[in-house]
Scaffold this motif. Structure first.
Motif, PDB file in Angstrom:
ATOM      1  N   GLU A   1       4.795  -6.936   2.085  1.00 34.06           N
ATOM      2  CA  GLU A   1       3.686  -7.150   3.013  1.00 34.06           C
ATOM      3  C   GLU A   1       3.202  -5.823   3.594  1.00 34.06           C
ATOM      4  O   GLU A   1       1.998  -5.579   3.715  1.00 34.06           O
ATOM      5  CB  GLU A   1       4.125  -8.090   4.132  1.00 34.06           C
ATOM      6  N   ASN A   2       4.139  -4.936   3.966  1.00 35.95           N
ATOM      7  CA  ASN A   2       3.767  -3.648   4.561  1.00 35.95           C
ATOM      8  C   ASN A   2       2.990  -2.777   3.577  1.00 35.95           C
ATOM      9  O   ASN A   2       1.984  -2.153   3.941  1.00 35.95           O
ATOM     10  CB  ASN A   2       5.017  -2.913   5.040  1.00 35.95           C
ATOM     11  N   LEU A   3       3.465  -2.711   2.328  1.00 34.78           N
ATOM     12  CA  LEU A   3       2.784  -1.880   1.331  1.00 34.78           C
ATOM     13  C   LEU A   3       1.410  -2.456   0.992  1.00 34.78           C
ATOM     14  O   LEU A   3       0.442  -1.703   0.820  1.00 34.78           O
ATOM     15  CB  LEU A   3       3.638  -1.756   0.063  1.00 34.78           C
ATOM     16  N   ARG A   4       1.329  -3.761   0.894  1.00 34.97           N
ATOM     17  CA  ARG A   4       0.032  -4.394   0.606  1.00 34.97           C
ATOM     18  C   ARG A   4      -0.961  -4.143   1.748  1.00 34.97           C
ATOM     19  O   ARG A   4      -2.130  -3.826   1.520  1.00 34.97           O
ATOM     20  CB  ARG A   4       0.224  -5.885   0.379  1.00 34.97           C
ATOM     21  N   SER A   5      -0.478  -4.263   2.988  1.00 34.81           N
ATOM     22  CA  SER A   5      -1.352  -4.037   4.148  1.00 34.81           C
ATOM     23  C   SER A   5      -1.835  -2.597   4.202  1.00 34.81           C
ATOM     24  O   SER A   5      -3.008  -2.338   4.529  1.00 34.81           O
ATOM     25  CB  SER A   5      -0.602  -4.387   5.441  1.00 34.81           C
TER      26      SER A   5
ATOM     27  N   LEU B   1      -6.308   1.243   3.666  1.00 40.36           N
ATOM     28  CA  LEU B   1      -6.912   2.452   3.113  1.00 40.36           C
ATOM     29  C   LEU B   1      -8.184   2.119   2.340  1.00 40.36           C
ATOM     30  O   LEU B   1      -9.202   2.800   2.469  1.00 40.36           O
ATOM     31  CB  LEU B   1      -5.907   3.164   2.198  1.00 40.36           C
ATOM     32  N   LEU B   2      -8.132   1.053   1.534  1.00 38.16           N
ATOM     33  CA  LEU B   2      -9.288   0.685   0.713  1.00 38.16           C
ATOM     34  C   LEU B   2     -10.470   0.229   1.568  1.00 38.16           C
ATOM     35  O   LEU B   2     -11.626   0.489   1.237  1.00 38.16           O
ATOM     36  CB  LEU B   2      -8.899  -0.419  -0.275  1.00 38.16           C
ATOM     37  N   THR B   3     -10.179  -0.454   2.659  1.00 39.48           N
ATOM     38  CA  THR B   3     -11.256  -0.972   3.508  1.00 39.48           C
ATOM     39  C   THR B   3     -11.690   0.000   4.592  1.00 39.48           C
ATOM     40  O   THR B   3     -12.636  -0.273   5.339  1.00 39.48           O
ATOM     41  CB  THR B   3     -10.822  -2.296   4.178  1.00 39.48           C
TER      42      THR B   3
ATOM     43  N   LEU C   1     -11.022   9.999  -5.748  1.00 39.34           N
ATOM     44  CA  LEU C   1      -9.666  10.431  -5.394  1.00 39.34           C
ATOM     45  C   LEU C   1      -9.090   9.558  -4.281  1.00 39.34           C
ATOM     46  O   LEU C   1      -7.919   9.168  -4.321  1.00 39.34           O
ATOM     47  CB  LEU C   1      -9.669  11.899  -4.958  1.00 39.34           C
ATOM     48  N   TYR C   2      -9.920   9.257  -3.289  1.00 40.46           N
ATOM     49  CA  TYR C   2      -9.472   8.396  -2.186  1.00 40.46           C
ATOM     50  C   TYR C   2      -9.041   7.035  -2.723  1.00 40.46           C
ATOM     51  O   TYR C   2      -8.011   6.484  -2.312  1.00 40.46           O
ATOM     52  CB  TYR C   2     -10.606   8.247  -1.172  1.00 40.46           C
ATOM     53  N   ASN C   3      -9.794   6.481  -3.647  1.00 37.85           N
ATOM     54  CA  ASN C   3      -9.432   5.198  -4.249  1.00 37.85           C
ATOM     55  C   ASN C   3      -8.092   5.272  -4.966  1.00 37.85           C
ATOM     56  O   ASN C   3      -7.294   4.330  -4.927  1.00 37.85           O
ATOM     57  CB  ASN C   3     -10.511   4.741  -5.232  1.00 37.85           C
ATOM     58  N   GLN C   4      -7.833   6.378  -5.652  1.00 43.18           N
ATOM     59  CA  GLN C   4      -6.564   6.551  -6.357  1.00 43.18           C
ATOM     60  C   GLN C   4      -5.387   6.516  -5.393  1.00 43.18           C
ATOM     61  O   GLN C   4      -4.330   5.969  -5.698  1.00 43.18           O
ATOM     62  CB  GLN C   4      -6.567   7.887  -7.127  1.00 43.18           C
ATOM     63  N   ILE C   5      -5.574   7.091  -4.219  1.00 43.86           N
ATOM     64  CA  ILE C   5      -4.509   7.099  -3.206  1.00 43.86           C
ATOM     65  C   ILE C   5      -4.192   5.683  -2.747  1.00 43.86           C
ATOM     66  O   ILE C   5      -3.027   5.320  -2.569  1.00 43.86           O
ATOM     67  CB  ILE C   5      -4.939   7.964  -2.003  1.00 43.86           C
ATOM     68  N   ALA C   6      -5.232   4.864  -2.570  1.00 37.62           N
ATOM     69  CA  ALA C   6      -5.071   3.527  -1.999  1.00 37.62           C
ATOM     70  C   ALA C   6      -4.598   2.486  -3.003  1.00 37.62           C
ATOM     71  O   ALA C   6      -4.271   1.363  -2.611  1.00 37.62           O
ATOM     72  CB  ALA C   6      -6.392   3.074  -1.381  1.00 37.62           C
ATOM     73  N   LEU C   7      -4.544   2.832  -4.296  1.00 38.53           N
ATOM     74  CA  LEU C   7      -4.106   1.859  -5.296  1.00 38.53           C
ATOM     75  C   LEU C   7      -2.670   1.413  -5.026  1.00 38.53           C
ATOM     76  O   LEU C   7      -1.817   2.231  -4.665  1.00 38.53           O
ATOM     77  CB  LEU C   7      -4.182   2.469  -6.699  1.00 38.53           C
ATOM     78  N   PRO C   8      -2.363   0.126  -5.209  1.00 34.81           N
ATOM     79  CA  PRO C   8      -0.988  -0.357  -4.992  1.00 34.81           C
ATOM     80  C   PRO C   8       0.050   0.421  -5.787  1.00 34.81           C
ATOM     81  O   PRO C   8       1.156   0.650  -5.305  1.00 34.81           O
ATOM     82  CB  PRO C   8      -1.069  -1.821  -5.440  1.00 34.81           C
ATOM     83  N   GLU C   9      -0.293   0.826  -7.014  1.00 36.56           N
ATOM     84  CA  GLU C   9       0.664   1.582  -7.835  1.00 36.56           C
ATOM     85  C   GLU C   9       1.033   2.898  -7.158  1.00 36.56           C
ATOM     86  O   GLU C   9       2.205   3.300  -7.145  1.00 36.56           O
ATOM     87  CB  GLU C   9       0.072   1.866  -9.218  1.00 36.56           C
ATOM     88  N   THR C  10       0.037   3.603  -6.632  1.00 38.32           N
ATOM     89  CA  THR C  10       0.295   4.887  -5.969  1.00 38.32           C
ATOM     90  C   THR C  10       1.107   4.674  -4.695  1.00 38.32           C
ATOM     91  O   THR C  10       2.040   5.440  -4.410  1.00 38.32           O
ATOM     92  CB  THR C  10      -1.029   5.590  -5.630  1.00 38.32           C
ATOM     93  N   ILE C  11       0.753   3.653  -3.933  1.00 40.56           N
ATOM     94  CA  ILE C  11       1.482   3.359  -2.696  1.00 40.56           C
ATOM     95  C   ILE C  11       2.938   3.030  -3.008  1.00 40.56           C
ATOM     96  O   ILE C  11       3.857   3.465  -2.302  1.00 40.56           O
ATOM     97  CB  ILE C  11       0.819   2.183  -1.944  1.00 40.56           C
TER      98      ILE C  11
ATOM     99  N   GLY D   1       5.185   8.401  11.536  1.00 40.76           N
ATOM    100  CA  GLY D   1       5.835   7.120  11.310  1.00 40.76           C
ATOM    101  C   GLY D   1       5.985   6.836   9.821  1.00 40.76           C
ATOM    102  O   GLY D   1       5.373   7.498   8.976  1.00 40.76           O
ATOM    103  N   VAL D   2       6.788   5.836   9.486  1.00 39.88           N
ATOM    104  CA  VAL D   2       7.070   5.522   8.083  1.00 39.88           C
ATOM    105  C   VAL D   2       5.788   5.187   7.329  1.00 39.88           C
ATOM    106  O   VAL D   2       5.567   5.660   6.208  1.00 39.88           O
ATOM    107  CB  VAL D   2       8.072   4.357   7.978  1.00 39.88           C
ATOM    108  N   MET D   3       4.917   4.360   7.929  1.00 38.55           N
ATOM    109  CA  MET D   3       3.662   3.996   7.266  1.00 38.55           C
ATOM    110  C   MET D   3       2.844   5.239   6.925  1.00 38.55           C
ATOM    111  O   MET D   3       2.321   5.368   5.806  1.00 38.55           O
ATOM    112  CB  MET D   3       2.842   3.077   8.169  1.00 38.55           C
ATOM    113  N   ASP D   4       2.737   6.168   7.869  1.00 35.00           N
ATOM    114  CA  ASP D   4       1.962   7.381   7.631  1.00 35.00           C
ATOM    115  C   ASP D   4       2.630   8.267   6.587  1.00 35.00           C
ATOM    116  O   ASP D   4       1.946   8.944   5.807  1.00 35.00           O
ATOM    117  CB  ASP D   4       1.775   8.156   8.940  1.00 35.00           C
ATOM    118  N   ARG D   5       3.970   8.265   6.559  1.00 38.62           N
ATOM    119  CA  ARG D   5       4.665   9.057   5.539  1.00 38.62           C
ATOM    120  C   ARG D   5       4.361   8.521   4.139  1.00 38.62           C
ATOM    121  O   ARG D   5       4.201   9.292   3.188  1.00 38.62           O
ATOM    122  CB  ARG D   5       6.171   9.067   5.802  1.00 38.62           C
ATOM    123  N   VAL D   6       4.297   7.195   4.018  1.00 38.71           N
ATOM    124  CA  VAL D   6       3.963   6.603   2.716  1.00 38.71           C
ATOM    125  C   VAL D   6       2.536   6.984   2.325  1.00 38.71           C
ATOM    126  O   VAL D   6       2.281   7.387   1.180  1.00 38.71           O
ATOM    127  CB  VAL D   6       4.126   5.069   2.760  1.00 38.71           C
TER     128      VAL D   6
END
Length: 730
Positions: free
Chosen positions: A44-48, A53-55, A4-14, A82-87
């Motif tokens: 860049e922000n979404l990729r980071s 999350l993945l690492t 489940l954690y991996n699913q959250i960190a996927l670029p598609e989900t982000i 913050g915005v990052m945490d909201r995403v």
């Protein structure tokens, strides 16, 4: 790391999470970063965030405490991440929602997809007709601030076997709180209102309450922490209230006695923004799409009253209205009661002053509300979506098909690649490549432009939708193009900007010129002085033809110097470099022409997105099929391509093997592999950032282009007095 954690960190989900966060358009968190700020470096922000999350290196920031005043004057405390945490939280909510939602009862209406307060109101109406006339109207005291964390995670562990995810959830709900200059404290109790993850956790926490109430045979309607229990008798209602107190006590919660009572439909009560009176439901807020069907078929008339005093104002205040519902039931309601709801006030105003019928009034309000929602969605989409994610199609002989939510690129029966459709904002097609009809229909429906080029980069045309109506803007644009002083002023600014940017380009790089006797550096100095003089003349030029002449002279001087910037040991070096366009005769001209074509396609799409006509320009002459406005705007950005070509060749990123010549030596072009290499470099360059002299922000190239198109539109519409061109900061 759990599944489940991996699913959250996927670029598609982000990416999906970002779209939701942007659409909500919330305020900044503790770090002051707004949605717009975050979007300037979105990719860049979404990729980071995904990588963090993945690492496992992701660390949430604190929550900003914000005290809001409710309409009743009471305070409401919000804790804003913050915005990052909201995403990140929204991505988690996306993954957890189907798991938690499957556990919820049908009596729960809050924070659920496809279910709204309208559904709750309809269910209340259905139960009323079945004889459930007694109502426990209840509220949980300070629910969000009172949720016990141990009980919550005990329930979560029943559903989720993923310790990494559970640990992540705990860090969010126990984050530090920033409250002005006060010392930071941790949130040790409750769910922070303002966090995207809180609603789904709140529903799960109260699920045991829902199960127990329904198991005892009561009819429950719950929306977050507000709930009704509907009964057929008063004793049943009293028992239901007592039962709810006991269950909430087990959850370490309690009823809000100030807001909890036993009532009936005859007495009337408010719930979820509706006023329930007998068989009538009156919304207290304006949401026409939810109540039009219910209230579209009733009659209203003002009942005659005997005057108590001979004062028209007093008579009007004491007026009583009779409403006849679609069931034929007649209900009396005072003007005072109507005026207590937003709907009632609008209704009295609409049928009073404007003499409108009830049906016409409702239709007008519904249309206005729909237009407001549409305008807001469009504004958010244009402001916060990633700009022009381009799919380049260049493998000759391939076929592009649409398969579900993806575009599949196939050749000789094999799939070369596939791309998620929601990530595409434009397609650029090179040479012999086929698009199926479903692909073209999809692009037209989603307003995704398709640019067709030859294999060598020659522009053929575009496929784009014609559904948008920008007539008014085009009319303004046409009239402005006939306004000679205005058109000349725009053209002057563009030419002066182009010459300025060209000068800065040379000045920044003249130190790299190898010159033994100083003659070349003298030539550069003399040419730059001439260009500076031409820039000044352009600013005060009074004729468009003379202005074009000045632009041509400056370009000739610039390209004489441009050729000197290449390293002498390269085959591309030339002390007498000349710009040759159709066809390009050498690798430098080949890369310049190809780069300008790609840049042109990006500007064309941006012009279209801002509702402007690309064929009505100011500097370049209008001609059949010639997008004059795009040709105007590209002049300010040509140095983007010039600097990229200079960098790639001087660094040895391209060699002679990346090019080929026609047999008759009439043209020099990139090979297939060379073109692929160049496209990657182009995309990298378009996402590079630089400071904008006009706004002071750090923007990537596409954001700079978007800003310029917007400034030009503002000048056309009169929002600004003049057009401020794009200038490189020295």
């Amino acid at each position: 790391m759990g599944w489940l954690y991996n699913q959250i960190a996927l670029p598609e989900t982000i990416y999906r999470a970002w779209n939701r966060v942007a659409a909500n358009d919330g305020r900044s968190g503790y770090d002051g970063q707004s949605i717009e700020d975050y979007s300037f470096r979105l990719e860049e922000n979404l990729r980071s965030l995904s990588e963090a999350l993945l690492t496992g290196i992701y660390e949430p920031g604190p929550l900003l405490k914000l005290v809001m005043l409710k309409p009743n004057g009471k305070e409401r405390v919000l804790l804003i991440p913050g915005v990052m945490d909201r995403v990140a939280q929204t991505a988690t909510s996306i993954v957890l929602y189907p798991i938690i939602d499957s556990e919820l009862e049908t009596c729960t209406f809050g924070y659920r997809h496809g279910i709204s307060r309208k559904n709750a109101a309809l269910e209340i109406e259905r139960l009323r007709t079945q004889g459930y006339r007694w109502v426990v109207d209840a509220d949980i005291r300070n629910f969000f601030d009172s949720v016990d964390h141990d009980l919550l995670f005990e329930r979560l562990r029943e559903l989720i076997d993923d310790e990494e995810l559970l640990a992540l959830l705990r860090t969010w709900i126990t984050a530090e709180i920033v409250d002005g200059n006060n010392p930071r404290i941790r949130n040790v109790k409750g769910l922070p209102q303002g966090c995207p993850i809180s609603p789904v956790l709140a529903n799960l926490f109260l699920d045991k309450f829902d199960e127990r109430i329904e198991k005892e045979g009561y009819k429950l309607i719950r929306f977050a922490d507000d709930f009704l229990i509907l009964c057929k008798t008063k004793p049943k209602a009293e028992s239901a209230m007592k039962l709810s107190e006991n269950i909430l006590e087990e959850l370490k919660l309690e009823l809000n006695n100030e807001k909890t009572r036993i009532t009936t439909f005859a007495e009337g009560f408010k719930y979820l923004g509706y006023l329930f009176v007998k068989s009538l439901i009156i919304p207290t807020k304006m949401h026409p799409e939810e109540w039009y069907d219910k209230l579209g078929k009733f009659k209203l008339r003002k009942k005659p009253t005997k005057p108590v005093v001979h004062d028209p104002a007093v008579e009007d205040a004491l007026a009583t209205y009779e409403l006849e519902t679609d069931e034929g039931e007649k209900i009396e309601i005072t003007k005072e009661a109507l005026e207590k709801t937003e709907f009632g006030r609008k209704l009295l105003e609409g049928i009073g002053k404007k003499k409108l019928s009830i049906d016409t009034f409702l239709e007008n309000i519904a249309k206005q509300d729909a237009e407001r929602r549409k305008e807001r969605r469009e504004a958010l989409r244009k402001l916060y979506s990633p700009i022009l994610n381009t799919l380049y199609l260049q493998d000759q002989g391939c076929l592009v098909r649409k398969e579900g939510e993806r575009l599949s690129v196939q050749k000789d029966g094999k799939e070369l690649t596939d791309v998620i459709t929601r990530r595409i904002d434009q397609l650029i097609v090179f040479g012999n490549i086929s698009l199926t009809t479903p692909v073209m229909q999809f692009c037209l429906r989603k307003e995704i432009p398709v640019t067709f080029l030859s294999q060598h980069g020659k522009f053929f045309g575009r496929l784009e939708a014609t559904t948008a109506d920008h007539t008014e803007m085009h009319r303004i644009q046409f009239l402005r193009s006939l306004d000679e002083p205005f058109a000349l002023d725009i053209a002057r600014n563009i030419v002066a900007s182009k010459i300025h940017n060209s000068r800065i380009m040379i000045q920044r790089r003249k130190a790299m010129v190898h010159d033994r006797d100083g003659s070349i550096k003298k030539k550069i100095r003399d040419h730059l002085e001439l260009m500076s003089s031409l820039e000044k003349n352009a600013k005060r030029c009074t004729e468009i033809e003379k202005l074009r002449g000045l632009e041509g002279k400056a370009a000739a001087l610039y390209f004489e110097l441009y050729g000197l910037l290449f390293k002498k040991n390269l085959p591309f070096y030339s002390e007498k470099f000349r710009r040759v366009k159709r066809p390009p005769k050498d690798p430098v001209n080949s890369l310049l022409s190809f780069g300008y074509t790609l840049l042109h396609a990006n500007i064309f799409s941006m012009v279209r997105s801002k509702a402007l006509n690309p064929y009505l320009g100011y500097l370049h002459a209008e001609d059949k099929g010639n997008p004059a406005l795009v040709n105007d705007l590209i002049e300010e950005f040509r140095v983007v391509i010039d600097s990229m070509v200079l960098y790639t060749l001087n660094r040895g990123l391209f060699t002679q093997d990346d090019f080929y010549y026609h047999k008759d030596k009439t043209g020099c072009f990139l090979t297939n592999e060379g073109r692929k290499k160049y496209l990657k470099m182009f995309e990298t360059r378009m996402w590079q950032e630089s400071k904008d002299g006009y706004t002071g922000r750090t923007l990537n190239v596409r954001r700079h282009i978007e800003k310029q198109v917007g400034l030009l539109k503002d000048a056309m519409t009169g929002k600004t007095e003049e057009y401020e061109p794009h200038k490189i900061i020295w």
